[in-house]
Enzyme design. Sequence first.
Site, PDB file in Angstrom:
ATOM      1  N   TYR A 219      11.427  -7.270  10.286  1.00  0.00           N
ATOM      2  CA  TYR A 219      10.860  -5.930  10.485  1.00  0.00           C
ATOM      3  C   TYR A 219       9.448  -6.102  11.018  1.00  0.00           C
ATOM      4  CZ  TYR A 219       9.025  -1.277   9.397  1.00  0.00           C
ATOM      5  OH  TYR A 219       8.460  -0.030   9.483  1.00  0.00           O
TER       6      TYR A 219
ATOM      7  N   ASP B 216       3.828 -12.309  13.609  1.00  0.00           N
ATOM      8  CA  ASP B 216       3.597 -11.126  12.797  1.00  0.00           C
ATOM      9  C   ASP B 216       3.226 -11.642  11.406  1.00  0.00           C
ATOM     10  OD1 ASP B 216       3.817  -9.080  10.976  1.00  0.00           O
ATOM     11  OD2 ASP B 216       5.562  -8.161  11.918  1.00  0.00           O
TER      12      ASP B 216
ATOM     13  N   LYS C 224      -1.853  -4.966   6.006  1.00  0.00           N
ATOM     14  CA  LYS C 224      -1.627  -5.030   4.552  1.00  0.00           C
ATOM     15  C   LYS C 224      -2.829  -5.566   3.750  1.00  0.00           C
ATOM     16  CE  LYS C 224       3.400  -5.016   4.614  1.00  0.00           C
ATOM     17  NZ  LYS C 224       3.951  -3.841   3.998  1.00  0.00           N
TER      18      LYS C 224
HETATM   19  C1  LIG Z   1       6.319  -8.153   8.680  1.00  0.00           C
HETATM   20  C2  LIG Z   1       5.899  -6.726   8.864  1.00  0.00           C
HETATM   21  N1  LIG Z   1       5.455  -6.330  10.050  1.00  0.00           N
HETATM   22  C3  LIG Z   1       5.048  -5.070  10.272  1.00  0.00           C
HETATM   23  C4  LIG Z   1       5.090  -4.134   9.268  1.00  0.00           C
HETATM   24  C5  LIG Z   1       4.632  -2.731   9.514  1.00  0.00           C
HETATM   25  O1  LIG Z   1       3.432  -2.508   8.871  1.00  0.00           O
HETATM   26  P1  LIG Z   1       2.960  -1.000   8.522  1.00  0.00           P
HETATM   27  O2  LIG Z   1       3.883  -0.532   7.434  1.00  0.00           O
HETATM   28  O3  LIG Z   1       1.547  -1.150   8.096  1.00  0.00           O
HETATM   29  O4  LIG Z   1       3.124  -0.209   9.765  1.00  0.00           O
HETATM   30  C6  LIG Z   1       5.560  -4.506   8.003  1.00  0.00           C
HETATM   31  C7  LIG Z   1       5.632  -3.529   6.911  1.00  0.00           C
HETATM   32  O5  LIG Z   1       6.193  -3.744   5.873  1.00  0.00           O
HETATM   33  C8  LIG Z   1       5.983  -5.835   7.796  1.00  0.00           C
HETATM   34  O6  LIG Z   1       6.460  -6.252   6.612  1.00  0.00           O
END
Ligand SMILES: Cc1ncc(COP(=O)(O)O)c(C=O)c1O
Length: 462
Positions: free
Chosen positions: A172, A274, A302
Site C-alpha cells: 500500500y 516508500d 507517519k
Molecule cells: C507504506 C505506506 N505508504 C503510504 C501510506 C499512506 O500514508 P497516509 O495514510 O499518510 O496517506 C501508508 C499508510 O498506511 C503506508 O503504510
Amino acid sequence: MSTTLVSSERAGRDRLLGRAQEIGQAEMAKLLARTGQSAQLFQRARRILPYGVASSFQKMQPYPIYVTRGKGSRIWDQDGTEYLDFHGGFGAMVVGHAHPRVVEAIQQAASRGTHFAVTTEAAVAFGEEICRRFHLEMLRFANSGTEATMDAIRVARAATGRDVVCKIEGSYHGHHDSVMFSVIPNADTMGGRERPASAPVSKGMVKDASKYIEVVPFNDADHLERVFAEKGGEIACLIMEPAMMNLGIVVPQPGYLERVRELCTRYGVVFIFDEIKTGFTIAPGGATERFGVQPDLICLAKAIAGGLPAAAFGGREDLMRLIEQGVSQQGTYNGNPLVAQVGLVVLTEVLTADAYRHFARLGTRLAQGCQAAIDRYHIPAHTVDLGAKGCVSYRATPMTNYRDFLETTPELFAASYPWLLNRGIFMTPGDEEQWTLSVQHTDADVDRYVAVFTEFCGALAG
Ligand SMILES: Cc1ncc(COP(=O)(O)O)c(C=O)c1O
C-alpha cells in the site's frame, strides 16, 4: 505423507479453528457489553461520517472503539477503559502519547503562530535533519504519505518521460490512483504468479489507469529482471516498501534490495523507497540505513513529527531539481511551522540513538516472548522483530511475498483481537498491521502483552 497423518493434521486444524471461533465470539460479546459509550458515539458519528469514522482504515465491525486521550504508553476509550497502546496510531506514535518534550514544543511553536504558508528556518532545519538521516541531497515537504508517494512518482515520470509505475503485489502506498492497485487482491482478481494482475482497489478510479501499472512480487529479482527486460523502456519508477508492512511484516531476503538497485540503474528506472512505515521506526535512517541500499527517492511520513501530520520525499538532486523545471509540487500546509518545529525537536531530542536502542531491546523482548508462547502451544504462527515494529503472523513460517500472506489463518487473528482488547492491549484492527513501540513503553508493558498473548495461545490450544 500417510493418509492417517494428513487426516490427523486436518482434524487438528479443524479443532484449532473451532476453538478460535468460540473464543472470538465469546470475546466479541464481552467487548460489546463493555463499550456502550463507543456504540453510542458510533450512532452519532455515522450520521455524518461514512462508517462513522474519519478514515476507512479506522472502521470496525460492528462499531469502532473511540478513544478520548493518551498518555505515555496508554490510551483511554470512550467508556474510560485504559489500554496499553501497541497500535501506535498506525505506526506514527513512536514518541508515545503526550510526551512532555513534544507537548512543550507544540506549545512553544503554537505561541509563535501556527501557519504562514511561508518557509521558516525550522522547516529548513527539519529538512536538513531528514536529509542527514536518509542521505538525501534535497527534499520537499508534504502532509501525508499519500502526497509524498504521489509527488515522488510525478518526479520520476518527469525524469524518465515514461508513464508506467511498477509496484509490489500486496503493498500500500496511499490512496491516489497511480498506486491503488493489488494492495490486498483476492484470489479472483490477482492473476497467476508468473504475471500478477493489476487489480484496482477502489471504485471511482480512472478506468484505464491499470494501463500504467505493472505489479511484481516482492523478493523476486529474477521476475523483476524479466519485466524490465520486456517493458523497461516504459517504466518510470519502481516503488516499494523495503520491508513490507501492510501484510504483517515481510523482510527483504539477503541480496534482494541490492539486485533491485542494480536493475533499476541498468534500465533507467527511478528506484523509490516508500519508508512511510519503516522510516524513523526500524533505524534512525530507516530501512535505507538498516539494509544499506540507497534508492533514488525516499518517501517519509507517519513517525516523522511526533504524531502531527507531516510528510516528505527527497533524494537525488538531479531529480529534485526538476521541481524547478516544471514539475508541480505544492501544498498550503507543506512545511507548516508548527509541524516543522515539533518534527525538529522529535528527531533531534526524542528519537535519539538511545531511543533506537530502547526499541531494539523492547522489540526483541516482545517478539521472543510471543514466539515462546507460539512454540509452547504449537500455534501455526511466527513473529517478526524489526526495531519499533514487529508482529505475530498466523502462518507457521515467515512470509516472502504477498501470496504467502494468503496462507495465514485470519480466524486466529479474529479471535486474538478482542481477546487482547478485553485484557487491556490495544492493537490494530487488521492482521495486515503490526505493533509499534514507543520511547515511553516499558519492560512491564511488553511483559503484559506477552502474558496476555500467552494466555490466548493456551486458550487456543485448549
Ligand atoms: C507504506 C505506506 N505508504 C503510504 C501510506 C499512506 O500514508 P497516509 O495514510 O499518510 O496517506 C501508508 C499508510 O498506511 C503506508 O503504510
